[in-house]
Scaffold this active site. Structure first.
Site, PDB file in Angstrom:
ATOM      1  N   ALA A  20       0.813  -1.228   0.000  1.00 51.28           N
ATOM      2  CA  ALA A  20       0.000   0.000   0.000  1.00 51.28           C
ATOM      3  C   ALA A  20       0.841   1.270   0.000  1.00 51.28           C
ATOM      4  CB  ALA A  20      -0.931  -0.008   1.219  1.00 51.28           C
ATOM      5  N   ASN A  21       2.162   1.133  -0.078  1.00 49.10           N
ATOM      6  CA  ASN A  21       2.993   2.343  -0.025  1.00 49.10           C
ATOM      7  C   ASN A  21       3.178   2.990  -1.387  1.00 49.10           C
ATOM      8  OD1 ASN A  21       4.824  -0.225  -0.040  1.00 49.10           O
ATOM      9  ND2 ASN A  21       6.067   1.360  -0.996  1.00 49.10           N
ATOM     10  N   GLY A  23       1.826   3.259  -5.857  1.00 46.33           N
ATOM     11  CA  GLY A  23       0.962   2.896  -6.980  1.00 46.33           C
ATOM     12  C   GLY A  23      -0.497   2.666  -6.628  1.00 46.33           C
ATOM     13  N   SER A 148      -3.979  -9.190 -13.774  1.00 46.59           N
ATOM     14  CA  SER A 148      -3.485  -8.233 -14.765  1.00 46.59           C
ATOM     15  C   SER A 148      -3.933  -8.738 -16.130  1.00 46.59           C
ATOM     16  CB  SER A 148      -1.954  -8.220 -14.716  1.00 46.59           C
ATOM     17  OG  SER A 148      -1.413  -7.696 -15.905  1.00 46.59           O
ATOM     18  N   TYR A 173       6.058 -13.255 -15.284  1.00 46.11           N
ATOM     19  CA  TYR A 173       5.051 -12.302 -14.765  1.00 46.11           C
ATOM     20  C   TYR A 173       3.660 -12.748 -15.191  1.00 46.11           C
ATOM     21  CZ  TYR A 173       2.425  -8.032 -13.825  1.00 46.11           C
ATOM     22  OH  TYR A 173       1.474  -7.129 -13.361  1.00 46.11           O
TER      23      TYR A 173
HETATM   24  N1  LIG Z   1       0.502  -0.686 -12.960  1.00 47.96           N
HETATM   25  C1  LIG Z   1      -0.212  -1.394 -13.820  1.00 47.96           C
HETATM   26  O1  LIG Z   1      -0.498  -0.924 -14.934  1.00 47.96           O
HETATM   27  C2  LIG Z   1      -0.678  -2.776 -13.472  1.00 47.96           C
HETATM   28  C3  LIG Z   1      -1.278  -3.527 -14.493  1.00 47.96           C
HETATM   29  C4  LIG Z   1      -1.735  -4.793 -14.193  1.00 47.96           C
HETATM   30  C5  LIG Z   1      -1.638  -5.285 -12.918  1.00 47.96           C
HETATM   31  N2  LIG Z   1      -1.032  -4.546 -11.938  1.00 47.96           N
HETATM   32  C6  LIG Z   1      -0.946  -5.145 -10.587  1.00 47.96           C
HETATM   33  O2  LIG Z   1      -1.299  -4.168  -9.625  1.00 47.96           O
HETATM   34  C7  LIG Z   1      -0.645  -4.459  -8.383  1.00 47.96           C
HETATM   35  C8  LIG Z   1       0.000  -3.199  -7.849  1.00 47.96           C
HETATM   36  O3  LIG Z   1       1.027  -2.810  -8.735  1.00 47.96           O
HETATM   37  P1  LIG Z   1       1.463  -1.289  -8.957  1.00 47.96           P
HETATM   38  O4  LIG Z   1       1.310  -1.011 -10.386  1.00 47.96           O
HETATM   39  O5  LIG Z   1       0.830  -0.415  -7.966  1.00 47.96           O
HETATM   40  O6  LIG Z   1       3.040  -1.435  -8.664  1.00 47.96           O
HETATM   41  P2  LIG Z   1       4.036  -0.611  -7.728  1.00 47.96           P
HETATM   42  O7  LIG Z   1       3.792   0.841  -7.838  1.00 47.96           O
HETATM   43  O8  LIG Z   1       5.386  -1.135  -8.081  1.00 47.96           O
HETATM   44  O9  LIG Z   1       3.635  -1.108  -6.271  1.00 47.96           O
HETATM   45  C9  LIG Z   1       3.860  -2.451  -5.907  1.00 47.96           C
HETATM   46  C10 LIG Z   1       3.773  -2.593  -4.409  1.00 47.96           C
HETATM   47  O10 LIG Z   1       4.051  -3.970  -4.071  1.00 47.96           O
HETATM   48  C11 LIG Z   1       5.042  -3.965  -3.055  1.00 47.96           C
HETATM   49  N3  LIG Z   1       5.826  -5.193  -3.005  1.00 47.96           N
HETATM   50  C12 LIG Z   1       6.708  -5.643  -3.927  1.00 47.96           C
HETATM   51  N4  LIG Z   1       7.304  -6.761  -3.478  1.00 47.96           N
HETATM   52  C13 LIG Z   1       6.795  -7.033  -2.254  1.00 47.96           C
HETATM   53  C14 LIG Z   1       7.027  -8.025  -1.281  1.00 47.96           C
HETATM   54  N5  LIG Z   1       7.956  -8.983  -1.450  1.00 47.96           N
HETATM   55  N6  LIG Z   1       6.325  -7.988  -0.123  1.00 47.96           N
HETATM   56  C15 LIG Z   1       5.419  -7.004   0.085  1.00 47.96           C
HETATM   57  N7  LIG Z   1       5.173  -6.016  -0.780  1.00 47.96           N
HETATM   58  C16 LIG Z   1       5.854  -6.028  -1.945  1.00 47.96           C
HETATM   59  C17 LIG Z   1       5.894  -2.753  -3.367  1.00 47.96           C
HETATM   60  O11 LIG Z   1       6.709  -2.428  -2.257  1.00 47.96           O
HETATM   61  P3  LIG Z   1       8.099  -1.589  -2.455  1.00 47.96           P
HETATM   62  O12 LIG Z   1       7.686  -0.175  -2.751  1.00 47.96           O
HETATM   63  O13 LIG Z   1       8.792  -1.751  -1.157  1.00 47.96           O
HETATM   64  O14 LIG Z   1       8.809  -2.228  -3.603  1.00 47.96           O
HETATM   65  C18 LIG Z   1       4.807  -1.740  -3.658  1.00 47.96           C
HETATM   66  O15 LIG Z   1       4.237  -1.292  -2.466  1.00 47.96           O
HETATM   67  C19 LIG Z   1       0.332  -5.591  -8.688  1.00 47.96           C
HETATM   68  O16 LIG Z   1      -0.212  -6.812  -8.262  1.00 47.96           O
HETATM   69  C20 LIG Z   1       0.453  -5.580 -10.212  1.00 47.96           C
HETATM   70  O17 LIG Z   1       0.761  -6.843 -10.741  1.00 47.96           O
HETATM   71  C21 LIG Z   1      -0.552  -3.300 -12.195  1.00 47.96           C
END
Ligand SMILES: NC(=O)c1ccc[n+]([C@@H]2O[C@H](COP(=O)([O-])OP(=O)(O)OC[C@H]3O[C@@H](n4cnc5c(N)ncnc54)[C@H](OP(=O)(O)O)[C@@H]3O)[C@@H](O)[C@H]2O)c1
Length: 301
Positions: A20-21, A23, A148, A173
């Site tokens: 939750a920190n 994106g 996704s 992925y």
């Molecule tokens: N962005 C897109 O367009 C998109 C599209 C399809 C699906 N998604 C899905 O949406 C979800 C959120 O992604 P986002 O786009 O918001 O990405 P993001 O901005 O990279 O955020 C990902 C979050 O997951 C955390 N995380 C990573 N590894 C972890 C671990 N080992 N234990 C606990 N937390 C962990 C990260 O922590 P840190 O900050 O410490 O790394 C961050 O808080 C994901 O499941 C992703 O697959 C995103």
């Protein structure tokens, strides 16, 4: 068009958001806080979780915020997080399995899984299992798991989950996001068979500007944007998760995502789930593997 203005009052609701920190997870936690929920920001870096709380509190909200350490890449951390949560809280209304990584360099989780399969799927399978009893004892509870559009191209290679053969970042992925969708659908099948009241719902956020692309080269990022078109801001990508978490119009076992451009942009609507995520033999095999790895059997028989 469903937006966060449609979120009903969440006062008294206890909600966990993983990752939750940043994106989409950050925007999800923010919207739920604004609606009055008690939100636990479950993050691998406690400092980042606390910084996120400071940022969220700049918004006007009536909720409660709590930071907690959770590394989904280590099953011991997952167990510790869940045990602490259960000691400190009497109920859990919504678990949002949001955290994720995409195309990192070849690494493995503490238990030896390819990191995307291990973090995105195995970690969330374990978290859901540890928390299932408290979810099941909370009336009207829900489990939201983020998939996704990448799942469409995914296939589970049971002989390469620890990179025994090779490592192809995007293929892994896609596999992990298919596994997340299978987890969500199969969990609902099992909940229904058992007669429990929990809902398991999947969400996919479309294409958004977040830190998920941190491991992409500039060239690969440009190519991806050309392929999928303009990226949304993360507040919009959070809407399918929020819709799945709070709307009364949702169904267990379904997938919600943006309604335009094939699911890459727009506002929440139910999406079709393709055959690769509905194969019950694959789901049973994946579930059995996850049970063996985590030692967690749920819903308990
Ligand atoms: N962005 C897109 O367009 C998109 C599209 C399809 C699906 N998604 C899905 O949406 C979800 C959120 O992604 P986002 O786009 O918001 O990405 P993001 O901005 O990279 O955020 C990902 C979050 O997951 C955390 N995380 C990573 N590894 C972890 C671990 N080992 N234990 C606990 N937390 C962990 C990260 O922590 P840190 O900050 O410490 O790394 C961050 O808080 C994901 O499941 C992703 O697959 C995103």
């Amino acid at each position: 068009m469903w937006t966060k203005d449609n979120i009903p009052d969440q006062s008294g609701k206890m909600i966990i958001v993983t990752g939750a920190n940043a994106g989409i997870g950050f925007e999800t936690a923010l919207a739920l806080y604004e609606a009055g929920a008690h939100v636990v920001l479950a993050c691998r870096n406690l400092g980042k979780a606390n910084e996120a709380i400071v940022r969220i509190k700049q918004s006007s909200g009536a909720g409660v915020l709590e930071a907690a350490q959770l590394d989904l890449g280590d099953l011991n951390s997952v167990r510790r997080f869940a045990e602490t949560f259960i000691k400190q809280h009497l109920k859990l209304d919504v678990l949002i399995n949001n955290a994720g990584i995409m195309i990192p360099p070849a690494t493995k989780t503490v238990q030896g899984f390819e990191s995307q399969f291990g973090v995105n799927f195995i970690g969330h399978f374990a978290l859901t299992g540890y928390l299932y009893p408290i979810l099941n004892s909370t009336p009207g509870s829900r489990i939201i798991t983020l998939s996704s559009m990448a799942y469409l191209y995914g296939k589970i290679d049971f002989d390469n989950l620890k990179s025994e053969k090779d490592y192809e970042p995007m293929r892994e992925y896609q596999q992990s996001k298919l596994a997340d969708l299978i987890l969500s659908v199969e969990l609902q099948r099992r909940i229904t068979a058992k007669g429990d009241g929990v809902l398991s719902i999947a969400a996919q956020p479309g294409a958004n500007k977040t830190e998920l692309s941190r491991h992409m080269s500039v060239h690969a990022y440009k190519e991806a944007v050309e392929r999928v078109g303009e990226l949304m801001e993360p507040w919009q990508g959070a809407l399918p998760s929020l819709y799945a978490a709070v709307s009364n119009e949702v169904t267990g076992g379904a997938l919600y995502g943006p309604d335009e451009d094939g699911g890459y942009r727009g506002y929440p609507a139910e999406a079709t789930i393709t055959a690769n995520a509905l194969d019950e033999d694959v789901a049973k095999k994946l579930w059995k593997l996850a049970e063996e790895v985590t030692g967690l059997i749920y819903p308990a028989v």
